[in-house]
Design a protein around this motif. Sequence first.
Motif, short mmCIF file in Angstrom:
data_model
loop_
_atom_site.label_atom_id
_atom_site.label_comp_id
_atom_site.label_asym_id
_atom_site.label_seq_id
_atom_site.Cartn_x
_atom_site.Cartn_y
_atom_site.Cartn_z
N GLN A 181 2.48 -9.61 2.17
CA GLN A 181 2.58 -10.44 3.36
C GLN A 181 3.82 -10.10 4.18
OE1 GLN A 181 0.12 -12.59 4.33
NE2 GLN A 181 1.25 -12.62 6.25
N GLU A 182 4.91 -9.80 3.50
CA GLU A 182 6.16 -9.50 4.23
C GLU A 182 5.98 -8.26 5.09
OE1 GLU A 182 9.74 -7.42 5.18
OE2 GLU A 182 8.36 -6.77 3.60
N LEU A 183 5.25 -7.28 4.57
CA LEU A 183 4.99 -6.05 5.33
C LEU A 183 4.11 -6.38 6.54
CD1 LEU A 183 4.01 -2.61 3.82
CD2 LEU A 183 2.78 -3.54 5.78
N LEU A 184 3.08 -7.18 6.36
CA LEU A 184 2.20 -7.56 7.46
C LEU A 184 2.97 -8.29 8.55
CD1 LEU A 184 -0.92 -8.83 5.47
CD2 LEU A 184 -0.72 -6.68 6.71
N ASP A 185 3.81 -9.24 8.15
CA ASP A 185 4.59 -10.00 9.12
C ASP A 185 5.54 -9.10 9.90
OD1 ASP A 185 3.34 -12.30 8.30
OD2 ASP A 185 4.94 -12.91 6.93
N ARG A 186 6.11 -8.12 9.20
CA ARG A 186 7.05 -7.20 9.86
C ARG A 186 6.33 -6.37 10.93
NH1 ARG A 186 8.86 -4.93 5.46
NH2 ARG A 186 8.10 -2.78 5.70
N VAL A 187 5.15 -5.92 10.61
CA VAL A 187 4.38 -5.14 11.59
C VAL A 187 4.02 -6.01 12.80
CG1 VAL A 187 2.21 -3.93 12.00
CG2 VAL A 187 3.45 -3.56 9.87
N ALA A 188 3.60 -7.26 12.56
CA ALA A 188 3.21 -8.15 13.64
C ALA A 188 4.38 -8.49 14.55
CB ALA A 188 2.61 -9.44 13.08
N GLU A 189 5.58 -8.55 14.00
CA GLU A 189 6.75 -8.91 14.79
C GLU A 189 7.31 -7.72 15.57
OE1 GLU A 189 9.52 -10.49 12.01
OE2 GLU A 189 8.31 -12.28 11.57
N THR A 190 7.24 -6.53 15.00
CA THR A 190 7.91 -5.38 15.62
C THR A 190 6.94 -4.33 16.18
OG1 THR A 190 7.98 -4.09 13.55
CG2 THR A 190 9.78 -5.66 13.96
N GLY A 191 5.72 -4.31 15.69
CA GLY A 191 4.79 -3.28 16.10
C GLY A 191 5.07 -1.92 15.47
N LYS A 192 6.04 -1.89 14.55
CA LYS A 192 6.40 -0.64 13.90
C LYS A 192 5.70 -0.53 12.55
CE LYS A 192 10.94 -0.42 16.11
NZ LYS A 192 12.42 -0.39 15.90
N LEU A 193 5.09 0.62 12.32
CA LEU A 193 4.35 0.82 11.09
C LEU A 193 5.22 1.53 10.05
CD1 LEU A 193 1.34 0.37 10.24
CD2 LEU A 193 1.00 2.81 10.68
N PRO A 194 5.41 0.94 8.85
CA PRO A 194 6.20 1.57 7.80
C PRO A 194 5.43 2.71 7.14
CG PRO A 194 5.28 -0.49 6.99
CD PRO A 194 4.88 -0.38 8.43
N ILE A 195 5.36 3.83 7.86
CA ILE A 195 4.54 4.96 7.43
C ILE A 195 4.88 5.42 6.01
CG2 ILE A 195 4.00 7.38 7.86
CD1 ILE A 195 2.64 5.68 9.84
N ALA A 196 6.18 5.63 5.76
CA ALA A 196 6.59 6.16 4.46
C ALA A 196 6.18 5.22 3.33
CB ALA A 196 8.10 6.39 4.45
N GLU A 197 6.39 3.92 3.52
CA GLU A 197 6.04 2.94 2.49
C GLU A 197 4.54 2.90 2.25
OE1 GLU A 197 6.41 -1.87 1.61
OE2 GLU A 197 7.47 -0.97 3.31
N LEU A 198 3.76 2.93 3.33
CA LEU A 198 2.31 2.90 3.18
C LEU A 198 1.78 4.16 2.50
CD1 LEU A 198 1.21 1.46 6.65
CD2 LEU A 198 1.08 0.31 4.44
N ALA A 199 2.32 5.32 2.90
CA ALA A 199 1.86 6.58 2.31
C ALA A 199 2.18 6.62 0.82
CB ALA A 199 2.52 7.75 3.04
N ARG A 200 3.38 6.18 0.49
CA ARG A 200 3.79 6.18 -0.92
C ARG A 200 2.98 5.16 -1.73
NH1 ARG A 200 8.55 5.52 0.12
NH2 ARG A 200 8.72 3.26 -0.09
N GLY A 201 2.83 3.96 -1.19
CA GLY A 201 2.13 2.91 -1.91
C GLY A 201 0.65 3.18 -2.08
N ALA A 202 0.03 3.81 -1.08
CA ALA A 202 -1.41 4.07 -1.13
C ALA A 202 -1.74 5.44 -1.70
CB ALA A 202 -2.01 3.94 0.27
N GLY A 203 -0.70 6.27 -1.84
CA GLY A 203 -0.93 7.61 -2.37
C GLY A 203 -1.69 8.50 -1.41
N VAL A 204 -1.37 8.42 -0.12
CA VAL A 204 -2.05 9.25 0.89
C VAL A 204 -1.01 10.04 1.66
CG1 VAL A 204 -3.95 7.62 1.11
CG2 VAL A 204 -1.98 7.42 2.64
N GLU A 205 -1.46 11.02 2.43
CA GLU A 205 -0.55 11.86 3.18
C GLU A 205 0.04 11.11 4.37
OE1 GLU A 205 -2.35 15.47 4.38
OE2 GLU A 205 -2.86 16.12 2.36
N ARG A 206 1.32 11.28 4.55
CA ARG A 206 2.01 10.60 5.64
C ARG A 206 1.48 11.04 7.00
NH1 ARG A 206 8.51 9.71 6.15
NH2 ARG A 206 8.56 9.08 8.34
#
Length: 246
Positions: A181-206
């Motif tokens: 939820q904290e990640l979702l709220d951060r995206v909604a507030e800033t519009g910035k996508l935490p690419i590195a965190e998502l790629a690492r957490g989901a195991g996909v290419e950045r």
Amino acid sequence: MRRDKDLAARVRAAKGDSRAADGLVRDYLPFIKAETARFTGRPAREGDDELGIAMFAFHEAVLAYDEARGAFLPLASTSVRNRLIDFRRRERRHAEVTSLDERRGGADDEDDRPLVERLASERDEIGERETRRASRAEIAEFARQLESLGVSLADVAENSPRQQRTLEACRGALAYARGRQELLDRVAETGKLPIAELARGAGVERKTLERHRRYLVALLVAYTNGYDIIRGHLHKIVGPTGGDVR
């Protein structure tokens, strides 16, 4: 005056949050019941058609409210009354019905269905109109929030994945983000996508996520607020509990 400002703030919050809207309806149920009783001339009881219509009208007033045009409760009162008048008119149209199985089509009437089927069709049409109205309001609010983050609905459409492999990568990132939820709220507030965190957490290419940044921002924003209708469509992209595709 302070109470009016507090209510206006709650109404603003409820426009984009279904849970906040439900809470507002619950808190103002005595007001809704009083408005219903004023119209019907009898106490409003749980399960009454009129009370259900009045609650829906109150929620409509939340979506339509413009603080610049005055206080909220007068608008809500008018909305409730108008909806109940519409309901009463529909009831009067059928007051002379003696049998729901009666076929009332004349010689020039192609619709010779029993009245019970006609009434069901009318209720379906009313429900469909309300669903379309709610969908339009929700999409408009969603578009406004995205625009505040520098993303348009056209951007989202153009930035959508076209290949199955890319779509699977985006599904994985969304499934990972939805449990944080904290990640979702951060995206909604800033519009910035935490690419590195998502790629690492989901195991996909950045790089894959970077190419679809605006698409992912829009979908993550939809999971932070009361966009129930939009989220229902998103379940076709990511499953209701994670990455399962339905």
